[in-house]
Scaffold this motif. Structure first.
Motif, PDB file in Angstrom:
ATOM      1  N   ILE A 182     -19.646  22.125  21.039  1.00  0.00           N
ATOM      2  CA  ILE A 182     -19.090  20.814  20.675  1.00  0.00           C
ATOM      3  C   ILE A 182     -20.110  19.849  20.092  1.00  0.00           C
ATOM      4  CG2 ILE A 182     -17.343  21.071  22.462  1.00  0.00           C
ATOM      5  CD1 ILE A 182     -18.748  18.812  24.028  1.00  0.00           C
ATOM      6  N   GLY A 183     -21.389  20.176  20.164  1.00  0.00           N
ATOM      7  CA  GLY A 183     -22.425  19.217  19.789  1.00  0.00           C
ATOM      8  C   GLY A 183     -22.571  18.951  18.310  1.00  0.00           C
ATOM      9  N   GLY A 184     -22.068  19.837  17.478  1.00  0.00           N
ATOM     10  CA  GLY A 184     -22.111  19.570  16.043  1.00  0.00           C
ATOM     11  C   GLY A 184     -21.047  18.547  15.676  1.00  0.00           C
ATOM     12  N   PHE A 185     -21.437  17.509  14.956  1.00  0.00           N
ATOM     13  CA  PHE A 185     -20.481  16.438  14.634  1.00  0.00           C
ATOM     14  C   PHE A 185     -19.303  16.965  13.824  1.00  0.00           C
ATOM     15  CE2 PHE A 185     -19.444  12.392  12.244  1.00  0.00           C
ATOM     16  CZ  PHE A 185     -18.848  11.771  13.318  1.00  0.00           C
ATOM     17  N   ASP A 186     -19.513  18.044  13.089  1.00  0.00           N
ATOM     18  CA  ASP A 186     -18.465  18.614  12.251  1.00  0.00           C
ATOM     19  C   ASP A 186     -17.751  19.783  12.931  1.00  0.00           C
ATOM     20  OD1 ASP A 186     -17.064  18.541   9.791  1.00  0.00           O
ATOM     21  OD2 ASP A 186     -18.274  20.195   9.016  1.00  0.00           O
ATOM     22  N   THR A 241      -8.578  16.126   9.254  1.00  0.00           N
ATOM     23  CA  THR A 241      -7.164  16.174   8.921  1.00  0.00           C
ATOM     24  C   THR A 241      -6.431  16.775  10.113  1.00  0.00           C
ATOM     25  OG1 THR A 241      -7.735  16.537   6.603  1.00  0.00           O
ATOM     26  CG2 THR A 241      -5.470  16.992   7.242  1.00  0.00           C
ATOM     27  N   ASN A 242      -5.351  16.099  10.529  1.00  0.00           N
ATOM     28  CA  ASN A 242      -4.561  16.641  11.631  1.00  0.00           C
ATOM     29  C   ASN A 242      -3.435  17.523  11.071  1.00  0.00           C
ATOM     30  OD1 ASN A 242      -2.379  14.966  10.945  1.00  0.00           O
ATOM     31  ND2 ASN A 242      -2.800  13.472  12.535  1.00  0.00           N
ATOM     32  N   PRO A 243      -2.684  18.218  11.930  1.00  0.00           N
ATOM     33  CA  PRO A 243      -1.645  19.120  11.422  1.00  0.00           C
ATOM     34  C   PRO A 243      -0.558  18.423  10.586  1.00  0.00           C
ATOM     35  CG  PRO A 243      -2.161  19.675  13.686  1.00  0.00           C
ATOM     36  CD  PRO A 243      -2.879  18.374  13.377  1.00  0.00           C
ATOM     37  N   GLY A 301      -1.226  16.243   8.379  1.00  0.00           N
ATOM     38  CA  GLY A 301      -1.852  15.865   7.119  1.00  0.00           C
ATOM     39  C   GLY A 301      -2.463  14.476   7.125  1.00  0.00           C
ATOM     40  N   GLU A 302      -2.436  13.794   8.269  1.00  0.00           N
ATOM     41  CA  GLU A 302      -3.043  12.470   8.353  1.00  0.00           C
ATOM     42  C   GLU A 302      -4.563  12.602   8.360  1.00  0.00           C
ATOM     43  OE1 GLU A 302       0.144   9.990  10.997  1.00  0.00           O
ATOM     44  OE2 GLU A 302      -0.995  11.540  12.026  1.00  0.00           O
ATOM     45  N   VAL A 303      -5.228  11.629   7.752  1.00  0.00           N
ATOM     46  CA  VAL A 303      -6.679  11.664   7.612  1.00  0.00           C
ATOM     47  C   VAL A 303      -7.323  10.681   8.584  1.00  0.00           C
ATOM     48  CG1 VAL A 303      -8.593  11.161   6.037  1.00  0.00           C
ATOM     49  CG2 VAL A 303      -6.586  12.415   5.227  1.00  0.00           C
ATOM     50  N   ILE A 304      -8.395  11.137   9.223  1.00  0.00           N
ATOM     51  CA  ILE A 304      -9.199  10.314  10.122  1.00  0.00           C
ATOM     52  C   ILE A 304     -10.634  10.423   9.610  1.00  0.00           C
ATOM     53  CG2 ILE A 304      -9.974   9.997  12.504  1.00  0.00           C
ATOM     54  CD1 ILE A 304      -7.382  11.754  13.228  1.00  0.00           C
ATOM     55  N   VAL A 305     -11.280   9.281   9.391  1.00  0.00           N
ATOM     56  CA  VAL A 305     -12.662   9.278   8.927  1.00  0.00           C
ATOM     57  C   VAL A 305     -13.512   8.616  10.006  1.00  0.00           C
ATOM     58  CG1 VAL A 305     -14.265   8.538   7.125  1.00  0.00           C
ATOM     59  CG2 VAL A 305     -11.913   9.170   6.520  1.00  0.00           C
ATOM     60  N   GLU A 306     -14.566   9.317  10.409  1.00  0.00           N
ATOM     61  CA  GLU A 306     -15.424   8.840  11.495  1.00  0.00           C
ATOM     62  C   GLU A 306     -16.883   8.907  11.073  1.00  0.00           C
ATOM     63  OE1 GLU A 306     -12.503  10.310  15.121  1.00  0.00           O
ATOM     64  OE2 GLU A 306     -14.136  11.616  14.511  1.00  0.00           O
ATOM     65  N   ARG A 307     -17.670   7.936  11.560  1.00  0.00           N
ATOM     66  CA  ARG A 307     -19.102   7.880  11.270  1.00  0.00           C
ATOM     67  C   ARG A 307     -19.898   8.100  12.550  1.00  0.00           C
ATOM     68  NH1 ARG A 307     -22.502   6.404   7.541  1.00  0.00           N
ATOM     69  NH2 ARG A 307     -20.901   5.523   6.197  1.00  0.00           N
ATOM     70  N   PRO A 329      -7.500  22.057  18.680  1.00  0.00           N
ATOM     71  CA  PRO A 329      -6.413  22.550  17.828  1.00  0.00           C
ATOM     72  C   PRO A 329      -5.745  21.467  16.974  1.00  0.00           C
ATOM     73  CG  PRO A 329      -6.118  23.284  20.104  1.00  0.00           C
ATOM     74  CD  PRO A 329      -7.272  22.339  20.090  1.00  0.00           C
ATOM     75  N   TYR A 330      -5.749  20.214  17.435  1.00  0.00           N
ATOM     76  CA  TYR A 330      -5.082  19.189  16.632  1.00  0.00           C
ATOM     77  C   TYR A 330      -5.987  18.613  15.556  1.00  0.00           C
ATOM     78  CZ  TYR A 330      -6.800  16.134  20.445  1.00  0.00           C
ATOM     79  OH  TYR A 330      -7.554  15.492  21.394  1.00  0.00           O
ATOM     80  N   ILE A 331      -7.143  19.200  15.356  1.00  0.00           N
ATOM     81  CA  ILE A 331      -7.996  18.878  14.202  1.00  0.00           C
ATOM     82  C   ILE A 331      -8.377  20.204  13.527  1.00  0.00           C
ATOM     83  CG2 ILE A 331     -10.145  17.834  13.376  1.00  0.00           C
ATOM     84  CD1 ILE A 331      -8.164  15.756  14.353  1.00  0.00           C
ATOM     85  N   PRO A 332      -7.489  20.742  12.680  1.00  0.00           N
ATOM     86  CA  PRO A 332      -7.770  22.037  12.061  1.00  0.00           C
ATOM     87  C   PRO A 332      -8.763  21.977  10.901  1.00  0.00           C
ATOM     88  CG  PRO A 332      -5.637  21.243  11.348  1.00  0.00           C
ATOM     89  CD  PRO A 332      -6.137  20.265  12.379  1.00  0.00           C
TER      90      PRO A 332
END
Length: 139
Positions: free
Chosen positions: A21-25, A49-51, A53-59, A32-35
């Motif tokens: 889990i330590g890699g940010f990507d 992108t969630n299933p 098709g919604e986009v989430i951008v995180e820094r 599963p809800y972030i394919p």
């Protein structure tokens, strides 16, 4: 500001959990809800992108390999909050090399919903995520 935190003891060493889990990507590897996750800006930003098709951008705002945690902020998401900052942290379980505790916490300002509704939304996301992580590690 509202906040919530969920933790779970998992059947793997802290290093094995962090390696997953330590890699940010790395969210698609266990959540599963972030394919889909695309690294941007040299890996400091992820476009999820969630299933649906919604986009989430995180820094990524803080990363500590030695202490096994990172903190990120949401830049864009379909969630009813602003100012979202979250930390994902792996702890050792005293006296047990084969277990790790993962804590996922966040703070945010609800936007158009009550504090309780926003807290329940993210507590549910964190719980479901840690359940998925448990399933991945146990499998």
């Amino acid at each position: 500001m509202a906040s919530t935190s969920v933790s779970r003891v998992l059947p793997a060493s802290p290093q094995r959990v962090w390696d997953l889990i330590g890699g940010f990507d790395a969210l698609p590897d266990w959540l599963p809800y972030i394919p889909e996750s695309t690294a941007l800006e040299g890996g400091r930003v992820r476009r999820l992108t969630n299933p649906q098709g919604e986009v989430i951008v995180e820094r990524l705002v803080d990363f500590n390999e030695a202490e096994r945690h990172y903190t990120y902020a949401i830049l864009k998401a379909p969630f009813p909050v602003t100012g979202y900052v979250s930390t994902l942290r792996v702890h050792a379980v005293p006296g047990r090399d084969d277990l790790a505790e993962v804590q996922w916490s966040g703070r945010f300002a609800p936007d158009g919903v009550s504090d309780d509704e926003a807290v329940e939304l993210f507590a549910g996301i964190y719980r479901d995520g840690l359940d998925a992580l448990h399933t991945t590690l146990a499998g």
